[in-house]
Design an enzyme around this catalytic site. Structure first.
Site, PDB file in Angstrom:
ATOM      1  N   ASP A   6       0.885  -1.163   0.000  1.00 58.48           N
ATOM      2  CA  ASP A   6       0.000   0.000   0.000  1.00 58.48           C
ATOM      3  C   ASP A   6       0.923   1.213   0.000  1.00 58.48           C
ATOM      4  O   ASP A   6       1.502   1.560   1.029  1.00 58.48           O
ATOM      5  CB  ASP A   6      -0.894  -0.028   1.250  1.00 58.48           C
ATOM      6  N   LYS A  68       2.976  11.705  -3.436  1.00 62.02           N
ATOM      7  CA  LYS A  68       2.037  10.878  -4.198  1.00 62.02           C
ATOM      8  C   LYS A  68       0.960  11.732  -4.868  1.00 62.02           C
ATOM      9  O   LYS A  68       0.461  11.389  -5.921  1.00 62.02           O
ATOM     10  CB  LYS A  68       1.378   9.859  -3.266  1.00 62.02           C
ATOM     11  N   GLU A 145      -7.079   0.747  -4.507  1.00 62.67           N
ATOM     12  CA  GLU A 145      -7.068   0.623  -3.044  1.00 62.67           C
ATOM     13  C   GLU A 145      -8.402   0.122  -2.485  1.00 62.67           C
ATOM     14  O   GLU A 145      -8.412  -0.794  -1.664  1.00 62.67           O
ATOM     15  CB  GLU A 145      -6.678   1.964  -2.409  1.00 62.67           C
ATOM     16  N   ASP A 168     -12.655   4.804   1.954  1.00 60.73           N
ATOM     17  CA  ASP A 168     -11.220   4.814   2.236  1.00 60.73           C
ATOM     18  C   ASP A 168     -10.751   6.257   2.341  1.00 60.73           C
ATOM     19  O   ASP A 168     -10.620   6.971   1.351  1.00 60.73           O
ATOM     20  CB  ASP A 168     -10.469   4.081   1.120  1.00 60.73           C
TER      21      ASP A 168
END
Ligand code: ADP
Ligand code: MG
Length: 594
Positions: A6, A68, A145, A168
């Site tokens: 992850d 990211k 994800e 999430d």
């Protein structure tokens, strides 16, 4: 060996599937979460994780975080006279995880399944693949994800048929997806989200609340002060997950300033963030054709789901309690680990099939007869198509004697191409056809990793063009990639001594900066003593010093936050009432006990 990763905006985790279950891999400090922060030290060595995170405050110019968010873009981060791309920085994180996994598993790790936000576009996905390559990992597959979270959740459930909504909520992104599970088939039905909404925004709001309460401007503070304030804001936010109220204190220009915080105030500062969360949920439900009642289980993933206000928000929206499987910030990694197990054809989970969907529309920009300057979007692969998918559309030429047709390739939902992401162009020769005479097929193939191949053929089959659409960086040639890998090898992962010691040193240096006077000298003396003990590598003395330092730093951290606090600060006037617009606050929400 293959592992699941992850690769988060805030934290990254690695997981392996063995002995019939997903097993998280501890880092050098014994924890599972490795902060996605990279720093270069004086000797040019790379520091990754908790140590680097401390340096965000003490050495902000040599440290990068949240990269990211910029994957697949042209933004670079300067660290010690060199510009690093987000994929290079991600590669450092991946390299660290790979190294930790190899140490833990006692063997070489060569392959990985990496999770990415469902909303990642092609450029961002391609950049992630590139990061894996730079780190020396063969990326078997990219998984969304929320798909990973759903997979991890479904493995724990006995029910044969269920609809999940995966919420999430991480540090920088929100992904909401609707997932159907029927026996062993897991199908992602719809995904939605917000690429720029996460726990960071809550920290930012707390910091802004603090500044506003003291008539200051956050952006006007020196970068180091900003970094300290952000760190303290995050800490206060976490405390609100455990207790009803807390306070945030900071010394600015020799003056002690503080605010009291509770969940009520937090909601007050963040009403629009809750609106955006709601919008993402509604969007996912609408795309899936589900209503709130069709959802059997609401799965919370991501560290921000630890906030009681988030759980309460979901409960209010759905009329039922969301579930938390283990720790929410570990669910995605667990799922990625299970995927890795599937990839490695682990017997027990081989029969879990998985389908995924394309989270956005892919199409061709075509001629707009009403506005020649602006292309309109002709969708080829519609959003939420099940992967892998291939679709063909036919096109013709609009001008007489046209020699060539050029197709700009877009990704996005807007009618107007200029508002979508242009992935590139592909052209095909068509001789000298009169308007409407040529017939050209355009086939889009979108694979399970979210990489698009466009194939253009004229109807006589004489002309043909094919192209893979990825970001520029990901189109590096083998030679360029080899050079890049060689170049980055220079930046060795710091392996000098124990990581716990490096963290203590970094933490001490950060605290040193925040203190003044004799306290500061105390810390400096302790740091010097520790460095001396480390230099002669006296194991016993190191052990004793570690405990002493941890205690000392703990005291100073408390002190920095609390020491000054007295009755006067707890006074009502301390709360800047004016900032909160009570109108916005939902009475019912506020009356709830957290
Ligand atoms: P990402 O997927 O972006 O890497 P994570 O899932 O690790 O992120 O979540 C990180 C976010 O979770 C951060 O914003 C962090 O502040 C927040 N977080 C972690 N623990 C808690 C907690 N106990 N209470 C509130 N927020 C938390
Ligand atoms: Mg995450």
């Amino acid at each position: 060996m293959i592992i699941g990763i992850d690769l988060g905006t805030t934290n990254s985790l690695a997981c392996v599937y063995r002995n019939g279950k997903a097993e998280l891999i501890p880092n050098g400090l014994g924890g599972y979460l490795t902060p996605s922060v990279v720093s270069l030290d004086e000797s040019g060595e790379v520091l990754v994780g908790a140590v680097a995170r401390e340096r965000l405050v003490s050495n902000p110019a040599d440290t990068a975080a949240s990269f990211k968010r910029f994957m697949g873009s042209k933004k670079t981060f300067p660290l010690r006279q060199r510009e690093f791309t987000p994929q290079e920085l991600s590669a450092f994180v991946l390299r660290q995880l790979k190294q930790d996994a190899e140490r833990y598993l006692g063997g070489e790790v060569t392959e990985a399944v990496i999770s990415v936000p469902a909303y990642f576009n092609n450029n961002q996905r391609a950049a992630t693949l590139e990061a894996g390559r730079i780190a020396g990992l063969h990326v078997e597959r990219l998984v969304n994800e929320p798909s990973a979270a759903a997979l991890a959740s479904s493995m724990l459930s006995d029910e044969d048929e269920q609809s999940y909504l995966v919420f999430d909520f991480g540090g920088g992104t929100l992904d909401v997806s609707v997932v159907d599970c029927f026996q062993n088939i897991i199908e992602i039905v719809a995904v939605s989200g917000d690429n720029h909404l996460g726990g960071n925004d809550f920290d930012e709001r707390i910091a802004a609340f603090f500044c506003k309460s003291h008539q200051m401007d956050l952006d006007a503070l020196p970068p180091q002060k900003q970094a300290v304030l952000r760190r303290l804001s995050e800490k206060a936010k976490r405390e609100l997950s455990e207790k009803e109220s807390t306070f945030l204190h900071m010394n600015i220009d020799g003056e002690d300033k503080a605010v009291i915080l509770n969940n009520e105030i937090l909601i007050g500062c963040c009403t629009d963030l809750f609106d955006r969360m709601e919008r993402a949920v509604v969007h996912a439900l609408r795309d899936s054709g589900c209503t709130v009642d069709d959802i059997d289980v609401i799965v919370m993933a991501g560290g921000s789901c630890k906030m009681p206000v988030v759980a309460y928000f979901l409960e209010k929206l759905f009329g039922k309690k969301p579930v938390m499987i283990g720790s929410p910030d570990e669910v995605v990694a667990q799922g990625a680990g299970i995927y890795a197990g599937i990839k490695a054809r682990d017997e027990e989970i081989r029969d879990v099939l998985l389908t995924d969907i394309c989270p956005f529309t892919l199409g061709v920009g075509s001629y707009n007869p009403n506005d020649r300057g602006r292309n309109i979007m002709t969708p080829v692969i519609e959003r939420n198509s099940v992967l892998p998918v291939a679709k063909t559309e036919y096109f013709t030429n609009v001008h007489d004697k046209q020699k060539e047709i050029e197709f700009p390739i877009y990704q996005g939902e807007s009618f107007d191409c200029s508002e979508n992401l242009c992935l590139g162009r592909i052209a095909i020769a068509i001789g000298q056809a009169m308007a409407g005479e040529a017939r050209v097929s355009v086939t889009f193939s979108y694979d399970i990793n979210g990489i698009l191949v466009v194939d253009v053929v004229d109807d006589k089959g004489t002309n043909r063009a094919q192209q893979v659409f990825m970001s520029e960086g990901a189109n590096l040639t083998e030679e360029e990639m080899r050079q890049k890998i060689e170049e980055l090898k220079k930046y060795r992962i710091s392996s000098n001594g124990d990581e716990r010691d490096r963290l203590l040193l970094a933490r001490g240096k950060r605290i040193y900066q925040e203190l003044i006077g004799s306290d500061r000298e105390n810390v400096a003396a302790a740091l010097r003593e520790f460095e001396a003990v480390l230099a002669v590598n006296n194991r016993r003395a190191i052990h004793v010093m570690r405990q002493r330092l941890a205690e000392l730093f703990g005291v100073y951290e408390e002190f920095l936050n609390e020491e000054f606090l007295n009755e006067e600060f707890l006074n009502e006037e301390f709360l800047n009432e004016g900032f909160m617009d009570k109108e916005f606050l939902d009475k019912e929400f506020l009356d709830k006990e957290f």
